[in-house]
Design an enzyme around this catalytic site. Structure first.
Site, PDB file in Angstrom:
ATOM      1  N   HIS B  22       0.794  -1.234   0.000  1.00  8.23           N
ATOM      2  CA  HIS B  22       0.000   0.000   0.000  1.00  8.23           C
ATOM      3  C   HIS B  22       0.822   1.277   0.000  1.00  8.23           C
ATOM      4  CE1 HIS B  22       0.098  -0.322   4.623  1.00  8.23           C
ATOM      5  NE2 HIS B  22       0.497   0.920   4.431  1.00  8.23           N
ATOM      6  N   ARG B  26      -2.194  11.083   4.164  1.00 10.64           N
ATOM      7  CA  ARG B  26      -3.019  11.708   5.200  1.00 10.64           C
ATOM      8  C   ARG B  26      -4.114  12.541   4.529  1.00 10.64           C
ATOM      9  NH1 ARG B  26       2.385  12.006   6.658  1.00 10.64           N
ATOM     10  NH2 ARG B  26       2.869  11.091   8.696  1.00 10.64           N
ATOM     11  N   GLU B  90      -4.040   3.497   1.653  1.00  9.00           N
ATOM     12  CA  GLU B  90      -4.354   3.723   3.072  1.00  9.00           C
ATOM     13  C   GLU B  90      -4.535   5.219   3.279  1.00  9.00           C
ATOM     14  OE1 GLU B  90      -1.137   2.814   5.780  1.00  9.00           O
ATOM     15  OE2 GLU B  90      -2.368   3.161   7.551  1.00  9.00           O
ATOM     16  N   HIS B 117       2.618  11.704  -7.022  1.00 12.18           N
ATOM     17  CA  HIS B 117       1.219  11.415  -7.343  1.00 12.18           C
ATOM     18  C   HIS B 117       0.932   9.933  -7.208  1.00 12.18           C
ATOM     19  CE1 HIS B 117       3.340  11.033 -11.343  1.00 12.18           C
ATOM     20  NE2 HIS B 117       2.676   9.897 -11.337  1.00 12.18           N
ATOM     21  N   GLU B 163      -2.875  10.912 -11.335  1.00  9.79           N
ATOM     22  CA  GLU B 163      -2.639  10.826 -12.781  1.00  9.79           C
ATOM     23  C   GLU B 163      -3.622   9.837 -13.398  1.00  9.79           C
ATOM     24  OE1 GLU B 163       1.226   9.289 -13.812  1.00  9.79           O
ATOM     25  OE2 GLU B 163       1.063   9.907 -15.898  1.00  9.79           O
TER      26      GLU B 163
END
Lengths: 167, 167
Positions: B22, B26, B90, B117, B163
């Site tokens: 993952h 935030r 996450e 990104h 993207e």
């Protein structure tokens, strides 16, 4: 997962062909980052693209079980293969940063915060962490330290945090 | 992919069981971020974990073809399922940030730079971009603009760049 505010449980069916393809991180020196992601974590390089006129290069890596899956005929077929995968890591090298002594990049875990980490799951976290220690990989947090004792964080060459969890 | 400095083409076989699991970002307000990632991009919520003593919650999402694959019996089986996947996102919510008017988070594309990104590949980029426009999703770069005309960047609710490429 019901009654979670904002969650849409019946999205437009067209989205079911979308693929969460990659995460992009800028790196100071591709030589040391490729060593880290290939030798330490086992990723395979799928594509390298040089944009010499714009002075940057891109490296696309992923965990690939069987390397014979990776097309070797031309970049177009590699591009198609790479775009269809999930779990790709894109490393961006802005030419010249490799001459700097320290990474010019920010890992997102001090102000200003944002991105936090990438994570690898491993079958045996004790064995994996012992291997990282033996290979001299720096740790942000060792197994058994801190509030969450069953996870670890190692640091990549640009100090990006790489969480290690047991699958 | 030969003769690329730093690249290890025969990593330790133990690494072949590692999974790039993952990427953590935030977010200011999980309600608007879950709406974005589930309704606009079609991700499914696999786990929500609340750490009330430490005042944060985690949301794990992924593209899942068949929702019946997601275990429903208990969080342990969901955790095992989630840890075995690649391409998980996450989202970390530090309790209270949802009361702020603007995101406190930095997307990594102005100084200090680092993370760039995440990317979704889609079967038909013109159709996907038309859909995003119709849904009022903000664009960082529209299809046909800039140096790379065949890709687009949309922005998530915290201004992280997403993207969009054609698979």
């Amino acid at each position: 997962m019901e009654n979670i505010k904002g969650l849409c449980t019946n999205p437009d069916p067209v989205t079911q062909k979308y693929v969460f393809n990659h995460t992009m991180l800028r790196v100071r020196d591709p030589e040391v980052s490729l060593d880290f992601y290939s030798r330490i974590l086992g990723m395979k390089l799928l594509r390298k693209i040089d944009f010499n006129e714009w002075k940057f290069s891109l490296y696309f890596l992923a965990m690939i079980e069987n390397e014979s899956q990776i097309p070797t005929d031309n970049d177009k077929s590699r591009a198609r293969f790479t775009a269809g995968l999930s779990g790709v890591l894109e490393l961006t090298h802005n030419h010249g940063t490799e001459l700097e002594e320290k990474t010019p990049y920010h890992n997102g875990n001090t102000e200003p915060r944002g991105f936090g980490h990438i994570c690898f799951s491993v079958p045996d976290i004790k064995a994996a962490c012992a291997r990282f220690e033996a290979l001299g990989v720096p740790f942000q947090k060792k197994l058994g330290e801190g509030g969450m004792k069953d996870i670890a964080f190692i640091k990549d060459p640009d100090n990006y945090w790489v969480e290690i969890i047991e699958a």
